[in-house]
Design an enzyme around this catalytic site. Structure first.
Site, PDB file in Angstrom:
ATOM      1  N   SER A   1      -9.067   9.670  -1.912  1.00 45.62           N
ATOM      2  CA  SER A   1      -9.162   8.423  -1.281  1.00 45.62           C
ATOM      3  C   SER A   1      -9.226   8.344   0.118  1.00 45.62           C
ATOM      4  O   SER A   1      -9.070   7.412   0.944  1.00 45.62           O
ATOM      5  CB  SER A   1      -7.826   7.384  -1.762  1.00 45.62           C
ATOM      6  OG  SER A   1      -8.055   7.112  -3.133  1.00 45.62           O
TER       7      SER A   1
ATOM      8  N   SER B   1      -9.694   4.710  -2.026  1.00 47.72           N
ATOM      9  CA  SER B   1      -9.149   3.503  -1.697  1.00 47.72           C
ATOM     10  C   SER B   1      -8.816   3.019  -0.419  1.00 47.72           C
ATOM     11  O   SER B   1      -8.371   1.944  -0.036  1.00 47.72           O
ATOM     12  CB  SER B   1      -7.402   3.355  -2.452  1.00 47.72           C
ATOM     13  OG  SER B   1      -6.823   4.385  -1.751  1.00 47.72           O
TER      14      SER B   1
ATOM     15  N   LYS C   1      -3.214   1.910   7.123  1.00 47.58           N
ATOM     16  CA  LYS C   1      -3.445   1.509   5.975  1.00 47.58           C
ATOM     17  C   LYS C   1      -2.176   0.537   5.437  1.00 47.58           C
ATOM     18  O   LYS C   1      -0.985   0.952   5.646  1.00 47.58           O
ATOM     19  CB  LYS C   1      -3.560   2.791   5.067  1.00 47.58           C
ATOM     20  CG  LYS C   1      -4.065   2.190   3.578  1.00 47.58           C
ATOM     21  CD  LYS C   1      -4.292   3.713   2.720  1.00 47.58           C
ATOM     22  CE  LYS C   1      -4.715   3.122   1.350  1.00 47.58           C
ATOM     23  NZ  LYS C   1      -5.028   4.622   0.610  1.00 47.58           N
TER      24      LYS C   1
END
Length: 490
Positions: free
Chosen positions: A183, A159, A79
């Site tokens: 998330s 997210s 990420k």
């Protein structure tokens, strides 16, 4: 083997160990998939094929010499929240420009130290603020799943939407993610994957771009419960560079996955039966209860009376901490800079141009609740509510070993369907409580809804008891037998 990217992490590690294929072959297969699919799916915002092949060759050499480590040769995605030495890291925000760290985050360093291979950096909501991955400066990723008979592009959640898309579309064996209010778990649910947020402090936050420091926690998104246990073991551990890192040993969580739930007590919180919850999710929750009963667990009704205050408390605490953390981005040292007539104009211009609308919204809320005259009325009160939420969990755990809830109040939705920010925030209704209380939570895919989209069940455990989460999640995974995959359109 032409289907190498479809392997689970556990199967890939077995194949590498037995020399059925090499890490280079596996990595090349993923690079090929990424090149063919990323323009459509937009999961990767930085691709690192040369670095990946170099790491793969080093892994093959170690395997050949009998010195393989826990993740030797396994290609993973990262990420864009994690600093990666020499590889651009922007948290998908314009304010960070082309920032390229000179150091590595603890979590990613631990993965590389165990032999993992980095394929690139994955899309996310800007500064991890969002539930749909629409706030990224690089545009939204596409969920590999689609509704039956529809070509609408769906969100993979946020997210960590890029992480979820990459794992679900077989663009990596697993991915790092982060969870501030859901998330990891919500994107995992939206894409039919497994995602776990460990106890707050289990994984170091050093080198993670901060959103809300008392809520952020690293974790993986993976294809199976076993894969998530393998990754979490590698990601966790004490780090002296993070003052909130817990000096606790990392258990062998992989061993917990197949231990079953016989004799365990599973709590069902009545407050999670919210108004207007879709019948399919209610039915899946009831099915999950039956699955656990059939495997020998005792079901206990429990109460978490302050649950209804969790979302309001979260959306005070998280923006307040974001307001403090993001104050450092002013256009002075790196990233976006808009030259103004004076210093204040430069600050204002840089931050206005560098931050997207959702980040600006949350920064304004956070600054407001921390301002003179409002701190006690909002922020301090929210922290008191947070304590009561934790006390609710502690009371509930006197009656049970873990809680079973839905992961999300809906399946994945199409981009543009939730234009109202408050409606978007309600996506976190079942997940934020674990963050506020610092507890571990895992989402397991359990069924498809009537439109052919995955739905997940969530297990919330006691602090530092990820082992129980893995036991219950493993039992649910076995009972559900969820093997559905999205029909390839990308």
């Amino acid at each position: 083997m032409t289907d190498l990217p479809k392997l689970t992490l556990a199967a890939a590690l077995d194949g590498l160990s037995s020399k059925a294929f090499s890490s280079r072959e596996l990595t090349e297969a993923f690079i090929k998939e990424i090149e063919a699919s990323n323009d459509t799916l937009n999961a990767y915002v930085v691709k690192t094929p040369e670095k990946a092949l170099e790491m793969a060759d080093a892994a093959d050499a170690r395997i050949a010499s009998g010195e393989a480590r826990a993740l030797e040769g396994a290609p993973l995605g990262v990420k864009d929240l994690y600093c990666t030495k020499g590889v651009r890291t922007t948290a998908c925000s314009n304010i960070l420009g082309e920032f390229t760290p000179t150091y590595e985050s603890t979590v990613t360093q631990q993965l590389w130290d165990r032999g993992a291979v980095m394929l690139g950096k994955l899309n996310m909501d800007e500064f991890a603020m969002g539930s749909s991955n629409e706030t990224s400066r690089f545009g939204p990723p596409a969920n590999p799943w689609r509704r039956n008979g529809s070509n609408q592009t769906l969100t993979p959640g946020g997210s960590s939407g890029g992480s979820a898309t990459a794992v679900a579309a077989d663009l990596c064996l697993g991915a790092t993610a982060s969870d501030t209010g859901g998330s990891i778990r919500q994107p995992a649910s939206f894409t039919g994957m497994v995602g776990i947020k460990p106890t707050y402090g289990r994984a170091s936050r050093y080198g993670m771009v901060a959103f809300a420091s008392s809520l952020d926690q690293a974790g993986p998104i993976a294809k199976t419960v076993e894969d998530s246990a393998i990754l979490l073991e590698a990601m966790c551990g004490h780090d002296a560079r993070d003052s909130t890192s817990l000096p606790e040993p990392v258990p062998a969580w992989r061993e917990s996955v197949k231990q079953g739930v016989k004799g365990m007590k599973i709590g069902i919180p009545k407050e999670y039966r919210v108004d207007n919850m879709p019948e399919e999710i209610e039915a899946l929750w009831s099915q999950g209860v039956e699955w656990l009963k059939q495997q020998g667990a005792e079901i206990v009704d429990v109460s978490l009376p302050h649950t209804k205050y969790a979302l309001p408390a979260y959306y005070i605490v998280a923006p307040a901490e974001a307001s403090s953390n993001l104050a450092r981005y002013d256009g002075m040292r790196y990233g976006t800079r808009v030259q103004g007539g004076n210093l204040v104009d430069t600050y204002e211009g840089s931050r206005s141009a560098g931050f997207g609308n959702e980040v600006q919204r949350r920064l304004m809320i956070g600054t407001y609740v921390l301002s003179s005259g409002y701190y006690d009325a909002y922020y301090l009160r929210a922290q008191k509510v947070r304590k009561k939420i934790l006390n609710d969990f502690m009371d509930a755990y006197e009656q049970c070993d873990a809680l079973l809830t839905p992961t999300c109040p809906s399946a994945a939705f199409a981009y543009g369907e939730k234009a109202d920010p408050v409606q978007m925030y309600l996506n976190d209704i079942f997940t934020v409580t674990a963050n506020l209380a610092g507890l571990p939570g895992i989402s397991v895919p359990a069924a498809l809804d009537s439109q052919g989209l995955p739905l997940g069940l969530q297990v919330i455990g006691k602090a530092l008891d990820e082992a129980t989460c893995f036991r219950v999640a493993g039992a649910l995974e076995e009972a559900a037998g969820f093997v559905a995959k999205p029909e390839k359109w990308w």
